[in-house]
Write a protein that holds these residues in place. Sequence first.
Motif, PDB file in Angstrom:
ATOM      1  N   THR A 139       0.857  -1.180   0.000  1.00 49.10           N
ATOM      2  CA  THR A 139       0.000   0.000   0.000  1.00 49.10           C
ATOM      3  C   THR A 139       0.896   1.234   0.000  1.00 49.10           C
ATOM      4  O   THR A 139       1.987   1.198  -0.523  1.00 49.10           O
ATOM      5  N   ALA A 140       0.464   2.301   0.599  1.00 49.25           N
ATOM      6  CA  ALA A 140       1.262   3.534   0.625  1.00 49.25           C
ATOM      7  C   ALA A 140       2.499   3.390   1.509  1.00 49.25           C
ATOM      8  O   ALA A 140       2.462   2.707   2.532  1.00 49.25           O
ATOM      9  N   PHE A 141       3.582   4.039   1.093  1.00 50.32           N
ATOM     10  CA  PHE A 141       4.786   4.097   1.913  1.00 50.32           C
ATOM     11  C   PHE A 141       4.657   5.263   2.895  1.00 50.32           C
ATOM     12  O   PHE A 141       4.042   6.281   2.591  1.00 50.32           O
ATOM     13  N   LYS A 195      -3.450   1.827   4.340  1.00 52.42           N
ATOM     14  CA  LYS A 195      -2.802   1.244   5.512  1.00 52.42           C
ATOM     15  C   LYS A 195      -1.299   1.330   5.258  1.00 52.42           C
ATOM     16  O   LYS A 195      -0.681   0.366   4.804  1.00 52.42           O
ATOM     17  N   PRO A 196      -0.695   2.484   5.508  1.00 52.07           N
ATOM     18  CA  PRO A 196       0.712   2.705   5.140  1.00 52.07           C
ATOM     19  C   PRO A 196       1.664   1.755   5.846  1.00 52.07           C
ATOM     20  O   PRO A 196       1.435   1.338   6.985  1.00 52.07           O
ATOM     21  N   ILE A 197       2.749   1.423   5.150  1.00 53.04           N
ATOM     22  CA  ILE A 197       3.748   0.498   5.679  1.00 53.04           C
ATOM     23  C   ILE A 197       5.124   1.145   5.625  1.00 53.04           C
ATOM     24  O   ILE A 197       5.443   1.875   4.678  1.00 53.04           O
ATOM     25  N   LYS A 247       5.224  -3.559  12.540  1.00 56.41           N
ATOM     26  CA  LYS A 247       4.940  -2.911  13.818  1.00 56.41           C
ATOM     27  C   LYS A 247       5.082  -1.389  13.765  1.00 56.41           C
ATOM     28  O   LYS A 247       4.650  -0.694  14.692  1.00 56.41           O
ATOM     29  N   ASP A 248       5.672  -0.863  12.724  1.00 50.91           N
ATOM     30  CA  ASP A 248       5.879   0.583  12.646  1.00 50.91           C
ATOM     31  C   ASP A 248       4.585   1.300  12.300  1.00 50.91           C
ATOM     32  O   ASP A 248       3.850   0.884  11.395  1.00 50.91           O
ATOM     33  N   THR A 249       4.300   2.396  12.997  1.00 50.16           N
ATOM     34  CA  THR A 249       3.077   3.146  12.752  1.00 50.16           C
ATOM     35  C   THR A 249       3.366   4.487  12.106  1.00 50.16           C
ATOM     36  O   THR A 249       4.472   5.027  12.216  1.00 50.16           O
ATOM     37  N   LEU A 250       2.363   5.040  11.448  1.00 45.67           N
ATOM     38  CA  LEU A 250       2.507   6.351  10.816  1.00 45.67           C
ATOM     39  C   LEU A 250       2.768   7.429  11.866  1.00 45.67           C
ATOM     40  O   LEU A 250       3.530   8.370  11.621  1.00 45.67           O
ATOM     41  N   GLU A 251       2.157   7.288  13.012  1.00 50.07           N
ATOM     42  CA  GLU A 251       2.380   8.255  14.084  1.00 50.07           C
ATOM     43  C   GLU A 251       3.855   8.290  14.483  1.00 50.07           C
ATOM     44  O   GLU A 251       4.430   9.369  14.687  1.00 50.07           O
ATOM     45  N   ASP A 300       9.546  -2.497   7.489  1.00 50.98           N
ATOM     46  CA  ASP A 300       8.572  -3.595   7.533  1.00 50.98           C
ATOM     47  C   ASP A 300       8.366  -4.199   6.148  1.00 50.98           C
ATOM     48  O   ASP A 300       8.256  -5.424   6.000  1.00 50.98           O
ATOM     49  N   LEU A 301       8.322  -3.358   5.132  1.00 48.51           N
ATOM     50  CA  LEU A 301       8.155  -3.859   3.772  1.00 48.51           C
ATOM     51  C   LEU A 301       9.370  -4.670   3.351  1.00 48.51           C
ATOM     52  O   LEU A 301       9.241  -5.736   2.731  1.00 48.51           O
TER      53      LEU A 301
END
Length: 418
Positions: free
Chosen positions: A246-248, A277-279, A393-397, A283-284
């Motif tokens: 999805t989006a980076f 749902k950005p990744i 596990k990484d979040t956009l926040e 993680d990618l």
Amino acid sequence: MSLCSSFNVFASYTPKPKTIFKNSIFVSQFQVKSSPLASTFQIHGSSTNLKFSRARLKPISSLVDSGVSETPTSSSFRNKSPKDVNVLVVGSTGYIGRFVVKELIKRGFNVIAVAREKSGIRGKNDKEETLKQLQGANVCFSDVTDLDVLEKTIENLGFGVDVVVSCLASRNGGIKDSWKIDYEATKNSLLAGKKFGAKHFVLLSAICVQKPLLEFQRAKLKFEAELMDLAESKDSSFTYSIVRPTAFFKSLGGQVEIVKDGKPYVMFGDGKLCACKPISEQDLASFISDCVLEENKINQVLPIGGPGKALTPLEQGEILFKILGREPKFLKVPIEIMDFVIGVLDSIAKIFPSVGEAAEFGKIGRYYAAESMLILDPETGEYSEEKTPSYGKDTLEDFFEKVIREGMAGQELGEQFF
């Protein structure tokens, strides 16, 4: 082309700096302890003998006179330890490619990273900088857009390839560049890798190809179709894994500095036209590395997103303002403005074809402003958050907080062609 927002349109030793270059090929000279297992390679046109540790660069197939490696059984490399598996990575200096190389090295694979002599955005990185970025990999300089050159580069390695991982993506999603990189160069990597023994191909694609309205999406889909046909109809011993993220994170970070400076967060419509749902890149890279050996990912198209719920532009902006401790301030732009601009450019392109590229860029921006980066349910025609897999596990926040502290240096999009 890597996803972009509409606003940002192995190794127990360390490579030493001494290097040898020959034509398009680069070989790092490593210092290793003498051992009965050490093998010596002679570089053509040079009297220098290079010693490599077989534990690191163990040939997994011998090259015959024609330059084509003996073909291993389809699953032979999957029965080996990662240190005995040779993984060729193309697109190694791109945004995701750099992280994939690091992750594969971390897992102990023999990584051969293909790069241009001038890599990065607008070719700003020279060979030495590229070697630093890809430290721990066996770096070779070549040209993926020229099949003959790429094949010669791989032949000069002196050992075969088990797996090819392609992180190639066009620089900007333009019409010509898309077909040159997303299709032709990626196909060259498949052909060259397969010629020298590769039995598995991991492709970094994009989730947006499920609704192909843009040229780069059509180019990616054409290669995907040929890759699947090869494995499913022509060579049953060959396998693939197609990763559609999805989006980076970085594609959503273009407005952090603007908002930090007190300006409003810009969004189209009510900010709810699309969601994703950005990744994160790490993680990618981990998921792509999983695809090298995991049998449950063989001959699969694998859409993948990051952890947590799908986020609309409105929600992304709210997260950013919350981190900054400010009241939300949004600037809502009618998406019809983009439609008008694209219409004008399309009309001009009929008279001046060169304007067609500009029109395509406009369409790319329009697409990301209105289309969700989620699974498209073929039955309902709607995007589904529930059907979009999550990983990592990484979040956009977390990403936003890091950008606020450190800025977006090194996060540039575009020029993703290895």
